[in-house]
Motif scaffolding. Structure first.
Motif, PDB file in Angstrom:
ATOM      1  N   GLU A  94      26.034  18.563 -64.726  1.00  0.00           N
ATOM      2  CA  GLU A  94      26.337  17.936 -66.008  1.00  0.00           C
ATOM      3  C   GLU A  94      25.056  17.655 -66.797  1.00  0.00           C
ATOM      4  OE1 GLU A  94      30.097  15.120 -65.640  1.00  0.00           O
ATOM      5  OE2 GLU A  94      28.759  14.820 -63.924  1.00  0.00           O
ATOM      6  N   ILE A  95      24.023  17.240 -66.083  1.00  0.00           N
ATOM      7  CA  ILE A  95      22.740  16.979 -66.738  1.00  0.00           C
ATOM      8  C   ILE A  95      22.136  18.279 -67.257  1.00  0.00           C
ATOM      9  CG2 ILE A  95      20.407  16.070 -66.417  1.00  0.00           C
ATOM     10  CD1 ILE A  95      21.553  14.218 -64.246  1.00  0.00           C
ATOM     11  N   VAL A  96      22.240  19.339 -66.473  1.00  0.00           N
ATOM     12  CA  VAL A  96      21.724  20.641 -66.891  1.00  0.00           C
ATOM     13  C   VAL A  96      22.504  21.160 -68.096  1.00  0.00           C
ATOM     14  CG1 VAL A  96      21.404  23.048 -66.200  1.00  0.00           C
ATOM     15  CG2 VAL A  96      20.874  21.193 -64.590  1.00  0.00           C
ATOM     16  N   ALA A  97      23.823  20.944 -68.109  1.00  0.00           N
ATOM     17  CA  ALA A  97      24.641  21.380 -69.243  1.00  0.00           C
ATOM     18  C   ALA A  97      24.227  20.655 -70.515  1.00  0.00           C
ATOM     19  CB  ALA A  97      26.121  21.128 -68.943  1.00  0.00           C
ATOM     20  N   GLY A  98      23.805  19.391 -70.395  1.00  0.00           N
ATOM     21  CA  GLY A  98      23.317  18.653 -71.551  1.00  0.00           C
ATOM     22  C   GLY A  98      22.062  19.279 -72.131  1.00  0.00           C
ATOM     23  N   ALA A  99      21.212  19.795 -71.257  1.00  0.00           N
ATOM     24  CA  ALA A  99      19.994  20.464 -71.726  1.00  0.00           C
ATOM     25  C   ALA A  99      20.338  21.741 -72.493  1.00  0.00           C
ATOM     26  CB  ALA A  99      19.080  20.798 -70.551  1.00  0.00           C
ATOM     27  N   GLU A 100      21.391  22.436 -72.061  1.00  0.00           N
ATOM     28  CA  GLU A 100      21.830  23.639 -72.778  1.00  0.00           C
ATOM     29  C   GLU A 100      22.304  23.276 -74.187  1.00  0.00           C
ATOM     30  OE1 GLU A 100      21.358  26.608 -71.665  1.00  0.00           O
ATOM     31  OE2 GLU A 100      20.673  25.940 -69.696  1.00  0.00           O
ATOM     32  N   ARG A 101      23.003  22.151 -74.304  1.00  0.00           N
ATOM     33  CA  ARG A 101      23.445  21.699 -75.637  1.00  0.00           C
ATOM     34  C   ARG A 101      22.245  21.351 -76.503  1.00  0.00           C
ATOM     35  NH1 ARG A 101      27.303  19.155 -72.339  1.00  0.00           N
ATOM     36  NH2 ARG A 101      26.207  17.140 -72.436  1.00  0.00           N
ATOM     37  N   ALA A 102      21.252  20.703 -75.909  1.00  0.00           N
ATOM     38  CA  ALA A 102      20.047  20.353 -76.666  1.00  0.00           C
ATOM     39  C   ALA A 102      19.340  21.604 -77.168  1.00  0.00           C
ATOM     40  CB  ALA A 102      19.105  19.520 -75.792  1.00  0.00           C
ATOM     41  N   ALA A 103      19.229  22.606 -76.311  1.00  0.00           N
ATOM     42  CA  ALA A 103      18.563  23.850 -76.699  1.00  0.00           C
ATOM     43  C   ALA A 103      19.321  24.553 -77.824  1.00  0.00           C
ATOM     44  CB  ALA A 103      18.443  24.775 -75.492  1.00  0.00           C
ATOM     45  N   SER A 104      20.646  24.442 -77.821  1.00  0.00           N
ATOM     46  CA  SER A 104      21.459  25.145 -78.815  1.00  0.00           C
ATOM     47  C   SER A 104      21.282  24.582 -80.215  1.00  0.00           C
ATOM     48  CB  SER A 104      22.941  25.082 -78.421  1.00  0.00           C
ATOM     49  OG  SER A 104      23.474  23.770 -78.588  1.00  0.00           O
ATOM     50  N   VAL A 105      20.800  23.327 -80.328  1.00  0.00           N
ATOM     51  CA  VAL A 105      20.590  22.719 -81.650  1.00  0.00           C
ATOM     52  C   VAL A 105      19.105  22.529 -81.949  1.00  0.00           C
ATOM     53  CG1 VAL A 105      22.837  21.592 -81.742  1.00  0.00           C
ATOM     54  CG2 VAL A 105      20.902  20.376 -80.707  1.00  0.00           C
ATOM     55  N   ASN A 106      18.252  23.242 -81.204  1.00  0.00           N
ATOM     56  CA  ASN A 106      16.801  23.218 -81.414  1.00  0.00           C
ATOM     57  C   ASN A 106      16.174  21.849 -81.178  1.00  0.00           C
ATOM     58  OD1 ASN A 106      16.425  25.958 -82.044  1.00  0.00           O
ATOM     59  ND2 ASN A 106      17.048  25.616 -84.168  1.00  0.00           N
ATOM     60  N   ALA A 107      16.782  21.066 -80.279  1.00  0.00           N
ATOM     61  CA  ALA A 107      16.161  19.795 -79.890  1.00  0.00           C
ATOM     62  C   ALA A 107      15.056  20.110 -78.883  1.00  0.00           C
ATOM     63  CB  ALA A 107      17.189  18.849 -79.285  1.00  0.00           C
ATOM     64  N   GLY A 108      13.812  19.879 -79.294  1.00  0.00           N
ATOM     65  CA  GLY A 108      12.685  20.213 -78.421  1.00  0.00           C
ATOM     66  C   GLY A 108      12.486  19.245 -77.274  1.00  0.00           C
ATOM     67  N   THR A 109      13.054  18.041 -77.412  1.00  0.00           N
ATOM     68  CA  THR A 109      12.934  17.031 -76.364  1.00  0.00           C
ATOM     69  C   THR A 109      14.322  16.623 -75.884  1.00  0.00           C
ATOM     70  OG1 THR A 109      10.871  16.165 -77.295  1.00  0.00           O
ATOM     71  CG2 THR A 109      12.051  14.745 -75.762  1.00  0.00           C
ATOM     72  N   TYR A 110      14.526  16.672 -74.588  1.00  0.00           N
ATOM     73  CA  TYR A 110      15.792  16.306 -73.951  1.00  0.00           C
ATOM     74  C   TYR A 110      15.544  15.051 -73.132  1.00  0.00           C
ATOM     75  CZ  TYR A 110      19.966  16.824 -70.960  1.00  0.00           C
ATOM     76  OH  TYR A 110      21.150  16.622 -70.279  1.00  0.00           O
ATOM     77  N   CYS A 111      16.278  13.980 -73.458  1.00  0.00           N
ATOM     78  CA  CYS A 111      16.030  12.670 -72.862  1.00  0.00           C
ATOM     79  C   CYS A 111      17.123  12.323 -71.859  1.00  0.00           C
ATOM     80  CB  CYS A 111      15.967  11.599 -73.949  1.00  0.00           C
ATOM     81  SG  CYS A 111      14.782  11.955 -75.268  1.00  0.00           S
ATOM     82  N   ILE A 112      16.753  12.207 -70.600  1.00  0.00           N
ATOM     83  CA  ILE A 112      17.688  11.884 -69.523  1.00  0.00           C
ATOM     84  C   ILE A 112      17.609  10.381 -69.270  1.00  0.00           C
ATOM     85  CG2 ILE A 112      18.264  12.273 -67.099  1.00  0.00           C
ATOM     86  CD1 ILE A 112      16.836  15.020 -67.380  1.00  0.00           C
ATOM     87  N   VAL A 113      18.680   9.675 -69.630  1.00  0.00           N
ATOM     88  CA  VAL A 113      18.678   8.206 -69.589  1.00  0.00           C
ATOM     89  C   VAL A 113      19.729   7.712 -68.606  1.00  0.00           C
ATOM     90  CG1 VAL A 113      18.874   6.098 -70.965  1.00  0.00           C
ATOM     91  CG2 VAL A 113      17.981   8.191 -72.007  1.00  0.00           C
TER      92      VAL A 113
END
Length: 336
Positions: A94-113
């Motif tokens: 699930e955490i990895v899938a969140g990173a895929e969503r971040a990459a799809s919208v050009n978010a250069g920083t992915y914050c795991i909280v």
């Protein structure tokens, strides 16, 4: 101090000088009719270091609620009665899938909280394994972890896994801290940022403005983060959630929020200043002007509150003539 020459002060800042407390207070007290002059001076500093680029950040709330801390602003704390979703640590996929969503919208920083005082070993292992997988797929993505108070060996594990940045906000001034929480100390927060830095992780620490603090407290926050040499500074504006001790607190105006952002730019000229939680409800129609002092925003939702749609954020950047900054951490064209 009406009529202060903010442009001249910006030139001094660019030459390496720190502003005085009197000048800092003048920024927060800037007459509304001079606000555009202040924004122009702030942009002079911001553009020197970051040009017209804006960093995009996306957050994932990997563990919600279930927190033993008594932070007065937080819907996830033990003293909160807010009706939020509560769940234990997400699975690695699930955490990895969140990173895929971040990459799809050009978010250069992915914050795991994750909520809680600090990570237990099982939680840390999930994050470590997730980060390793994320980095294997997105080498240039900046991964930031925000897991609470760290132990030295935990900071080392996160660094080895590939965590680029660790966030632990000071939230408020040392003098105001006990009015916001008593379940940990201000020094606990500073020490965690130092531990991350010692482990070789880029330190990220910021504030929440609008929690019944004084303007002197806001200045103290900005100066403390300067002393800590935090690379990234999230500036949150209180979105008071019903059911929390700060329920009903509404101290902020959009104009004052802009002045706060300008203050943080003047006092931390080379750093990433990120407009964070509460942006939409506090800056409201003045959100675009916040990008004159700040060079970074969150897109998508926050921890327990909704954010603006990412398409609207991107339209705002386009309308303002800003570009999305896709440079990976450590490769910024930054003069220090």
């Amino acid at each position: 101090m009406r009529g202060l020459d903010f442009n001249a002060i910006a030139d001094r800042v660019l030459s390496g000088e720190d502003i005085t407390d009197e000048e800092a207070m003048a920024i927060l007290d800037c007459p509304n009719e001079e606000l555009l002059l202040l924004l122009h001076a702030s942009y002079k500093i911001r553009s020197f270091y970051y040009g017209n680029k804006v960093k995009l950040n996306m957050i994932i709330n990997t563990k919600s609620g279930l927190c033993p801390e008594n932070c007065g602003y937080c819907a996830q704390s033990i003293v909160s009665k807010a009706p939020i979703e509560k769940y234990a640590m997400m699975k690695q996929e699930e955490i990895v899938a969140g990173a895929e969503r971040a990459a799809s919208v050009n978010a250069g920083t992915y914050c795991i909280v994750a909520s809680g005082r600090g990570p237990v070993n099982r939680e840390l292992e999930i994050v470590v394994d997730a980060v390793k997988e994320i980095k294997s797929k997105h080498r240039d993505m900046t991964v930031c972890a925000c897991l609470g108070i760290l132990k030295p060996e935990q900071a080392k594990r996160l660094k080895e896994a590939g965590v680029d940045r660790y966030n632990h906000n000071i939230n408020t001034s040392a003098a105001h801290h006990n009015n916001i929480t008593t379940s940990h100390t201000y020094e606990d927060r500073v020490n965690t940022v130092s531990l991350a830095k010692e482990a070789g992780i880029s330190p990220c620490s910021g504030v929440i403005v609008g929690m019944r603090e004084t303007k002197a407290d806001v200045i103290a926050m900005a100066r403390s983060l300067h002393a800590m040499d935090a690379d990234s500074i999230p500036v949150n504006f209180l979105h008071a959630v019903d059911g929390t001790p700060l329920e009903g607190t509404k101290e902020l105006t959009p104009r004052y929020c802009l002045k706060v952002l300008c203050l943080f730019r003047f006092m931390n000229p080379t750093k990433e200043i990120r407009i964070s939680g509460g942006r939409e409800v506090n800056l409201r129609s003045l959100q675009p002007l916040g990008l004159y002092p700040a060079n970074s925003i969150f897109i998508g939702d926050y921890l327990t509150t909704a954010g603006q749609e990412s398409d609207r954020d991107k339209q705002m950047l386009e309308d303002m003539g800003f570009e999305i900054d896709l440079e990976p951490l450590g490769k910024e064209a930054l003069v220090k």
